[in-house]
Enzyme design. Structure first.
Site, PDB file in Angstrom:
ATOM      1  N   ARG A  81       0.864  -1.174   0.000  1.00 25.26           N
ATOM      2  CA  ARG A  81       0.000   0.000   0.000  1.00 25.26           C
ATOM      3  C   ARG A  81       0.900   1.224   0.000  1.00 25.26           C
ATOM      4  O   ARG A  81       1.964   1.243   0.631  1.00 25.26           O
ATOM      5  CB  ARG A  81      -0.909   0.029   1.235  1.00 25.26           C
ATOM      6  CG  ARG A  81      -2.095  -0.922   1.183  1.00 25.26           C
ATOM      7  CD  ARG A  81      -3.205  -0.402   0.275  1.00 25.26           C
ATOM      8  NE  ARG A  81      -4.441  -1.143   0.442  1.00 25.26           N
ATOM      9  CZ  ARG A  81      -4.843  -2.137  -0.343  1.00 25.26           C
ATOM     10  NH1 ARG A  81      -4.069  -2.532  -1.351  1.00 25.26           N
ATOM     11  NH2 ARG A  81      -5.994  -2.744  -0.134  1.00 25.26           N
ATOM     12  N   GLU A 139      -4.359   7.384  -5.077  1.00 25.90           N
ATOM     13  CA  GLU A 139      -4.579   6.705  -6.350  1.00 25.90           C
ATOM     14  C   GLU A 139      -5.923   7.121  -6.943  1.00 25.90           C
ATOM     15  O   GLU A 139      -6.893   7.285  -6.206  1.00 25.90           O
ATOM     16  CB  GLU A 139      -4.541   5.188  -6.137  1.00 25.90           C
ATOM     17  CG  GLU A 139      -3.189   4.693  -5.641  1.00 25.90           C
ATOM     18  CD  GLU A 139      -3.124   3.180  -5.461  1.00 25.90           C
ATOM     19  OE1 GLU A 139      -4.131   2.490  -5.773  1.00 25.90           O
ATOM     20  OE2 GLU A 139      -2.086   2.680  -5.015  1.00 25.90           O
ATOM     21  N   HIS A 168      -1.129   0.148 -10.033  1.00 23.38           N
ATOM     22  CA  HIS A 168      -1.766  -0.784  -9.096  1.00 23.38           C
ATOM     23  C   HIS A 168      -2.363  -1.982  -9.839  1.00 23.38           C
ATOM     24  O   HIS A 168      -3.556  -2.289  -9.706  1.00 23.38           O
ATOM     25  CB  HIS A 168      -2.835  -0.079  -8.256  1.00 23.38           C
ATOM     26  CG  HIS A 168      -3.099  -0.778  -6.951  1.00 23.38           C
ATOM     27  ND1 HIS A 168      -3.526  -0.119  -5.833  1.00 23.38           N
ATOM     28  CD2 HIS A 168      -2.989  -2.093  -6.595  1.00 23.38           C
ATOM     29  CE1 HIS A 168      -3.686  -0.989  -4.833  1.00 23.38           C
ATOM     30  NE2 HIS A 168      -3.368  -2.193  -5.283  1.00 23.38           N
TER      31      HIS A 168
END
Length: 315
Positions: free
Chosen positions: A234, A263, A281
Site C-alpha cells: 500500500r 490513487e 496498481h
C-alpha cells in the site's frame, strides 16, 4: 429470488459479471450508497462487496441497519474499520492469497526493470541513440542478480512468493515480520536491520497504523545510494514526499512502485525520475487472479446467506 448485495467500491463491470449471475447486485458505482439508493432500498441490505483499501467506517455501516457481512474483493482490508464492524456484529471476509502469485510477479518485474534500467534502455533503442552510437550514462553496467541482497518486509503469502522467486534468481534473501516463520530464509528481527543489510527492499506488509510512513527519510538513508525500494503493498507504507527527496538527492538508487499514497496517481515530481518504474496498481490484475478473488467473494457470500461461518474470514 437472489439475495441483494451492495457493491460499495467502484469496480469495472467485468469484475462483477460472475457474481451478478448469483446475486442481485446494487451497484453504487463508487458513490455514497445513500446518493444512489433510497433509505428503503438500503434498509434490507445484509451484505456488501468492497475493495479493501476503500475507507469504510462506522458512519457508513450505520446507514445500512441490516448489514451483517462485508466481503472484500482482494486480500486487503485496511480500509474497513474492523472495530466498528465487530461492535455491530458484522463479519468481514477477504480473498486471502488469491492474487499472491501475480503480485509477487509484478514485484519481481519492477525490481528487474529498475535495477537493470529497462525503461532507459528501451528509450535508448526507440530514440535512435543506440543506432547513432550516442553515449548514455544510464547504459553503464549495473550489478547483476546473483548475490544481490533482497530484504522482504512482510512474510505473508505474497512475501513468501517474492522470496521464492528471488531465491530462484540466485539472490540472498532475508526477511522481517511480526514473527519468525518456518521458511528457508534468514530472519532479521527488526526492519532497521533489514534495511541496512539489503540492497533491494521489497515491501509486502499489510497497511495499518503501525506501518504508516514506516519507510521514511531515515529508513531511506539506511538503504543507501546503491539501494532500491519496491512497493506492491500500500502506498501509505512509504512517506512519498521523503521518497521524492531521497531520489532527488540520490540518497537511494531508485524505486519500483505499483501503489501510491493517492490513487490514481497523477504525473508529478515522482513520475519525472528515470530511475523509477511505475505501474498503476496492477499487481493482482490478471485473469486467473480475478477468477480466484471472485471465487473467494462468492464462497464468502454463499456461506453467509446460508447461515454458515465465512470460509475466508478476516480475524
Amino acid at each position: 429470488m437472489p439475495e441483494k448485495v451492495l457493491i460499495y467500491s467502484r469496480f469495472p463491470k467485468a469484475m462483477m459479471l460472475r457474481i451478478g449471475e448469483r446475486y442481485d447486485l446494487m451497484d453504487a458505482a463508487g458513490k455514497p450508497p445513500n446518493e444512489m439508493f433510497t433509505p428503503d432500498q438500503l434498509a434490507g441490505v445484509r451484505a456488501m462487496i468492497t475493495a479493501g483499501g476503500t475507507p469504510l467506517g462506522a458512519g457508513m455501516m450505520d446507514m445500512l441497519p441490516a448489514l451483517q457481512a462485508i466481503v472484500c474483493y482482494g486480500t486487503g482490508y485496511d480500509g474497513v474499520d474492523l472495530a466498528a464492524a465487530a461492535s455491530r456484529k458484522i463479519v468481514v471476509g477477504n480473498s486471502p492469497a488469491a492474487n499472491a502469485a501475480s503480485v509477487a510477479d509484478i514485484a519481481m518485474t519492477l525490481m528487474l526493470a529498475v535495477t537493470r534500467r529497462l525503461l532507459p534502455a528501451d528509450d535508448y533503442v526507440r530514440s535512435g541513440n543506440w543506432s547513432a552510437a550516442k553515449p548514455s550514462p544510464l547504459m553503464r553496467p549495473q550489478p547483476g542478480n546473483p548475490g544481490r541482497r533482497i530484504g522482504v518486509y512482510g512474510m505473508g503469502e505474497i512475501g513468501r512468493r517474492i522470496a521464492a522467486r528471488a531465491a530462484a534468481f540466485e539472490m540472498d534473501v532475508a526477511y522481517t515480520s511480526r514473527s519468525k516463520h518456518d521458511v528457508p530464509y534468514r530472519y532479521v528481527p527488526s526492519l532497521e536491520a533489514l534495511v541496512e543489510w539489503c540492497s533491494v527492499l521489497m515491501i509486502a506488509v499489510r497497511a495499518g497504523a503501525d506501518t504508516h510512513h514506516v519507510i521514511d527519510a531515515a529508513m531511506m538513508k539506511k538503504l543507501g545510494p546503491d539501494g532500491y525500494l519496491v512497493n506492491i503493498s500500500r502506498g501509505s507504507v512509504i512517506d512519498q514526499a521523503a521518497l521524492v527527496a531521497a531520489l532527488a538527492d540520490k540518497t537511494i538508487a531508485g524505486a519500483g512502485l505499483d501503489v501510491y499514497e493517492k490513487e490514481p496517481h497523477a504525473p508529478d515530481a515522482l513520475t519525472a525520475f528515470p530511475n523509477v518504474v511505475l505501474t498503476p496498481h496492477v499487481g493482482g490484475h490478471t485473469i486467473d487472479s480475478h477468477i480466484a478473488m471472485q471465487d473467494c467473494v462468492m464462497a464468502n457470500l454463499d456461506a453467509f446467506f446460508a447461515g454458515k461461518p465465512l470460509p475466508h474470514p478476516v480475524t
